[in-house]
Design a protein around this motif. Structure first.
Motif, PDB file in Angstrom:
ATOM      1  N   VAL A 296      44.950  45.318  31.354  1.00 44.77           N
ATOM      2  CA  VAL A 296      44.410  44.195  32.386  1.00 44.77           C
ATOM      3  C   VAL A 296      43.438  43.593  31.383  1.00 44.77           C
ATOM      4  CG1 VAL A 296      44.115  44.874  34.011  1.00 44.77           C
ATOM      5  CG2 VAL A 296      45.112  46.224  33.553  1.00 44.77           C
ATOM      6  N   ARG A 297      43.383  42.180  31.464  1.00 43.77           N
ATOM      7  CA  ARG A 297      42.573  41.431  30.984  1.00 43.77           C
ATOM      8  C   ARG A 297      41.562  41.357  32.590  1.00 43.77           C
ATOM      9  NH1 ARG A 297      40.682  36.121  29.704  1.00 43.77           N
ATOM     10  NH2 ARG A 297      41.008  35.759  26.725  1.00 43.77           N
ATOM     11  N   LEU A 298      40.352  41.481  32.398  1.00 42.41           N
ATOM     12  CA  LEU A 298      39.360  40.771  33.371  1.00 42.41           C
ATOM     13  C   LEU A 298      38.230  39.979  33.940  1.00 42.41           C
ATOM     14  CD1 LEU A 298      38.288  45.161  34.600  1.00 42.41           C
ATOM     15  CD2 LEU A 298      40.044  43.754  35.842  1.00 42.41           C
ATOM     16  N   SER A 299      37.981  39.144  34.030  1.00 44.28           N
ATOM     17  CA  SER A 299      37.382  38.209  34.327  1.00 44.28           C
ATOM     18  C   SER A 299      36.113  38.099  34.853  1.00 44.28           C
ATOM     19  CB  SER A 299      37.922  36.879  33.761  1.00 44.28           C
ATOM     20  OG  SER A 299      36.567  36.018  33.523  1.00 44.28           O
ATOM     21  N   VAL A 300      34.708  37.885  34.871  1.00 46.85           N
ATOM     22  CA  VAL A 300      33.222  37.014  35.960  1.00 46.85           C
ATOM     23  C   VAL A 300      34.330  35.866  35.960  1.00 46.85           C
ATOM     24  CG1 VAL A 300      31.491  38.288  34.639  1.00 46.85           C
ATOM     25  CG2 VAL A 300      32.463  36.015  33.780  1.00 46.85           C
ATOM     26  N   GLN A 301      34.906  35.134  35.906  1.00 41.29           N
ATOM     27  CA  GLN A 301      35.309  34.073  35.714  1.00 41.29           C
ATOM     28  C   GLN A 301      36.736  34.391  36.894  1.00 41.29           C
ATOM     29  OE1 GLN A 301      36.477  31.123  32.369  1.00 41.29           O
ATOM     30  NE2 GLN A 301      35.860  32.013  31.976  1.00 41.29           N
ATOM     31  N   ALA A 302      36.708  33.539  38.304  1.00 44.75           N
ATOM     32  CA  ALA A 302      37.391  34.560  39.602  1.00 44.75           C
ATOM     33  C   ALA A 302      38.107  33.255  40.816  1.00 44.75           C
ATOM     34  CB  ALA A 302      36.689  35.021  39.940  1.00 44.75           C
ATOM     35  N   ASN A 303      38.737  32.771  41.185  1.00 45.52           N
ATOM     36  CA  ASN A 303      39.017  32.105  42.601  1.00 45.52           C
ATOM     37  C   ASN A 303      38.676  33.018  43.543  1.00 45.52           C
ATOM     38  OD1 ASN A 303      41.461  30.961  40.131  1.00 45.52           O
ATOM     39  ND2 ASN A 303      42.663  32.870  40.833  1.00 45.52           N
ATOM     40  N   ALA A 304      38.232  31.902  44.541  1.00 43.98           N
ATOM     41  CA  ALA A 304      37.664  31.915  45.802  1.00 43.98           C
ATOM     42  C   ALA A 304      38.998  32.767  46.654  1.00 43.98           C
ATOM     43  CB  ALA A 304      37.823  30.659  46.564  1.00 43.98           C
ATOM     44  N   GLU A 305      39.597  33.387  46.324  1.00 42.12           N
ATOM     45  CA  GLU A 305      40.270  33.894  47.119  1.00 42.12           C
ATOM     46  C   GLU A 305      41.301  34.448  46.279  1.00 42.12           C
ATOM     47  OE1 GLU A 305      42.840  31.951  50.584  1.00 42.12           O
ATOM     48  OE2 GLU A 305      40.848  30.858  50.889  1.00 42.12           O
ATOM     49  N   GLY A 306      41.811  35.716  46.474  1.00 45.25           N
ATOM     50  CA  GLY A 306      42.947  36.130  45.778  1.00 45.25           C
ATOM     51  C   GLY A 306      44.135  36.524  46.876  1.00 45.25           C
ATOM     52  N   LEU A 307      45.020  36.470  46.094  1.00 51.61           N
ATOM     53  CA  LEU A 307      46.778  36.168  47.109  1.00 51.61           C
ATOM     54  C   LEU A 307      47.415  37.880  45.996  1.00 51.61           C
ATOM     55  CD1 LEU A 307      47.533  32.716  45.159  1.00 51.61           C
ATOM     56  CD2 LEU A 307      46.658  33.148  47.492  1.00 51.61           C
ATOM     57  N   PRO A 308      48.483  37.912  47.411  1.00 45.97           N
ATOM     58  CA  PRO A 308      49.256  39.163  47.234  1.00 45.97           C
ATOM     59  C   PRO A 308      49.808  39.166  45.967  1.00 45.97           C
ATOM     60  CG  PRO A 308      49.965  37.686  48.364  1.00 45.97           C
ATOM     61  CD  PRO A 308      49.300  37.060  48.153  1.00 45.97           C
ATOM     62  N   VAL A 309      49.614  40.165  44.701  1.00 46.45           N
ATOM     63  CA  VAL A 309      50.510  40.025  43.473  1.00 46.45           C
ATOM     64  C   VAL A 309      51.037  41.403  43.460  1.00 46.45           C
ATOM     65  CG1 VAL A 309      48.837  38.756  42.597  1.00 46.45           C
ATOM     66  CG2 VAL A 309      48.280  40.390  42.504  1.00 46.45           C
ATOM     67  N   ASP A 310      52.241  41.659  43.011  1.00 47.58           N
ATOM     68  CA  ASP A 310      53.049  42.458  42.794  1.00 47.58           C
ATOM     69  C   ASP A 310      52.962  43.170  41.493  1.00 47.58           C
ATOM     70  OD1 ASP A 310      54.147  40.376  41.340  1.00 47.58           O
ATOM     71  OD2 ASP A 310      56.278  40.887  43.260  1.00 47.58           O
ATOM     72  N   GLY A 311      52.413  42.591  40.563  1.00 53.94           N
ATOM     73  CA  GLY A 311      52.219  42.860  39.052  1.00 53.94           C
ATOM     74  C   GLY A 311      53.538  42.737  38.408  1.00 53.94           C
ATOM     75  N   GLN A 312      54.567  41.619  38.544  1.00 52.56           N
ATOM     76  CA  GLN A 312      55.392  41.442  38.242  1.00 52.56           C
ATOM     77  C   GLN A 312      56.003  39.873  37.864  1.00 52.56           C
ATOM     78  OE1 GLN A 312      59.109  43.165  39.287  1.00 52.56           O
ATOM     79  NE2 GLN A 312      57.695  44.876  40.544  1.00 52.56           N
ATOM     80  N   ARG A 313      56.115  39.236  39.286  1.00 51.45           N
ATOM     81  CA  ARG A 313      56.194  37.816  39.526  1.00 51.45           C
ATOM     82  C   ARG A 313      54.996  37.101  39.397  1.00 51.45           C
ATOM     83  NH1 ARG A 313      60.113  41.340  42.080  1.00 51.45           N
ATOM     84  NH2 ARG A 313      58.786  41.759  43.558  1.00 51.45           N
ATOM     85  N   PHE A 314      55.663  35.561  39.231  1.00 55.90           N
ATOM     86  CA  PHE A 314      54.744  34.365  39.607  1.00 55.90           C
ATOM     87  C   PHE A 314      54.854  33.566  40.931  1.00 55.90           C
ATOM     88  CE2 PHE A 314      56.217  32.539  35.127  1.00 55.90           C
ATOM     89  CZ  PHE A 314      55.625  33.789  34.325  1.00 55.90           C
ATOM     90  N   LEU A 315      53.882  33.339  41.758  1.00 57.24           N
ATOM     91  CA  LEU A 315      53.576  32.958  43.165  1.00 57.24           C
ATOM     92  C   LEU A 315      54.010  31.448  42.955  1.00 57.24           C
ATOM     93  CD1 LEU A 315      50.883  35.322  44.309  1.00 57.24           C
ATOM     94  CD2 LEU A 315      53.762  35.619  45.146  1.00 57.24           C
ATOM     95  N   THR A 316      55.217  30.819  43.872  1.00 58.97           N
ATOM     96  CA  THR A 316      54.971  29.523  44.167  1.00 58.97           C
ATOM     97  C   THR A 316      53.835  28.879  45.089  1.00 58.97           C
ATOM     98  OG1 THR A 316      57.582  29.186  43.614  1.00 58.97           O
ATOM     99  CG2 THR A 316      56.168  27.971  44.461  1.00 58.97           C
ATOM    100  N   VAL A 317      52.992  28.622  44.563  1.00 58.97           N
ATOM    101  CA  VAL A 317      51.877  28.077  45.199  1.00 58.97           C
ATOM    102  C   VAL A 317      51.576  26.853  46.116  1.00 58.97           C
ATOM    103  CG1 VAL A 317      49.178  27.684  45.556  1.00 58.97           C
ATOM    104  CG2 VAL A 317      49.835  29.689  43.973  1.00 58.97           C
ATOM    105  N   ARG A 318      52.412  25.682  45.574  1.00 55.85           N
ATOM    106  CA  ARG A 318      52.219  24.591  46.585  1.00 55.85           C
ATOM    107  C   ARG A 318      53.963  23.930  45.801  1.00 55.85           C
ATOM    108  NH1 ARG A 318      48.079  21.225  44.095  1.00 55.85           N
ATOM    109  NH2 ARG A 318      46.546  22.037  46.174  1.00 55.85           N
ATOM    110  N   GLU A 319      54.177  23.380  46.012  1.00 55.49           N
ATOM    111  CA  GLU A 319      55.829  22.329  45.686  1.00 55.49           C
ATOM    112  C   GLU A 319      55.612  21.030  46.014  1.00 55.49           C
ATOM    113  OE1 GLU A 319      58.660  24.133  48.431  1.00 55.49           O
ATOM    114  OE2 GLU A 319      59.165  26.007  47.037  1.00 55.49           O
ATOM    115  N   GLY A 320      56.662  20.826  44.385  1.00 53.32           N
ATOM    116  CA  GLY A 320      56.788  19.298  44.071  1.00 53.32           C
ATOM    117  C   GLY A 320      57.754  18.402  43.408  1.00 53.32           C
TER     118      GLY A 320
END
Length: 307
Positions: A158-182
């Protein structure tokens, strides 16, 4: 906002209370956060001192007795310095543990190059059977820490960082999430790189995937994304550039495709600076990413392109 590492000790202290299999092994770094937990569980919170090879060996020994060890220090001291013990004491003996790092890549510039480990994930990639989580927000870190501890006797990083995104997303420990489609390419943002990628791709006709678990690599999600977005793929990783290009190439091996791996460069930056300066120097700020991603998905020449 608190940091991912701020969450680490409270979450794992609660797991110590909840699960008698959980043990914590430290090498001085982070010991203050476990002072109260050590009073409650003196036999399951161990501090081996500044002995990183022993840190891994002790964790492996605890695993062989049936415990679930959580082993913590800075990434350079957790993966790089005791790599032989990671390979043999854990890997060769098939002993499971949860390695939790801090200060990867360039999270603590004042610590100098001895405290930087942009190659940690690539190094673990030379070994078999590791799950690798790279959270991008403290909420995600908490979720993934719990996933890691609950993962039977698996080997998990588990790689922790002080760098972070503004909001967390519902991650499941397995799959990639689709955030935007093009329709003109796929950009895979890993962990703390997501906000910069979203800013960089604003107005570009690309699909953005978000990964907080990079090993195993979610090949199915990448393939699904390419069905509508095409097979130009950009990986933006907060560690060594190109770490996951082979995984992406394997996922698309039966398709004509291009993969561009962006991340921390191999050139050593010999000034301490600030995190933001390191981000910019490696071309991971939103402005630089927009130029590099835009040039690639539009078919322009890009030096880092990997076929």
């Amino acid at each position: 906002m608190d940091t991912m590492r701020d969450r680490f000790a409270p979450v794992v202290s609660r797991l110590l209370d909840e699960d008698p299999r959980v043990a914590v092994v430290l090498a001085e770094i982070g010991k203050d956060g476990f002072a109260e937990a050590r009073r409650r569980h003196p036999d399951r919170v161990l501090n081996v001192g500044i002995r990183e090879q022993l840190l891994i060996g002790a964790g492996a020994g605890l695993a062989l007795t049936g415990l679930r060890p959580v082993v913590h220090t800075f990434a350079s001291f957790l993966v790089e310095r005791p790599f032989e013990q990671v390979k043999l004491d854990l890997g060769h003996q098939d002993a499971g543990a949860v390695l939790v790092s801090a200060a990867g890549s360039f999270d603590w510039p004042a610590g100098g190059y001895t405290h930087m480990a942009p190659g940690d994930v690539a190094l673990l990639d030379t070994l078999d059977g590791w799950t690798v989580h790279v959270p991008g927000h403290p909420d995600e870190a908490e979720t993934l820490l719990r996933h890691a501890v609950a993962a039977g006797d698996d080997k998990v990083y588990v790689r922790l960082s002080v760098q972070a995104n503004a909001e967390g997303l519902p991650v499941d420990g397995q799959r990639f999430l689709t955030v935007r489609e093009g329709r003109s390419g796929v950009v895979l943002a890993v962990g703390p790189a997501l906000d910069a990628v979203l800013a960089a791709t604003e107005g570009l006709d690309v699909t953005v995937l978000y990964a907080t678990t990079v090993r195993p690599f979610d090949s199915a999600a990448l393939r699904r994304a390419t069905e509508t977005a095409g097979t130009d793929v950009v990986l933006v990783e907060p560690y060594l550039a190109g770490t996951s290009t082979a995984a992406a190439n394997d996922a698309l091996s039966d398709l004509p495709h291009r993969v561009l791996g962006l991340g921390v460069g191999r050139r050593e930056l010999r000034r301490y600076g600030r995190i933001e300066e390191h981000v910019a120097a490696h071309g991971l700020d939103a402005r630089s990413l927009r130029e590099r991603i835009g040039g690639f998905v539009s078919g322009g020449p890009v030096a880092e392109q990997v076929a």
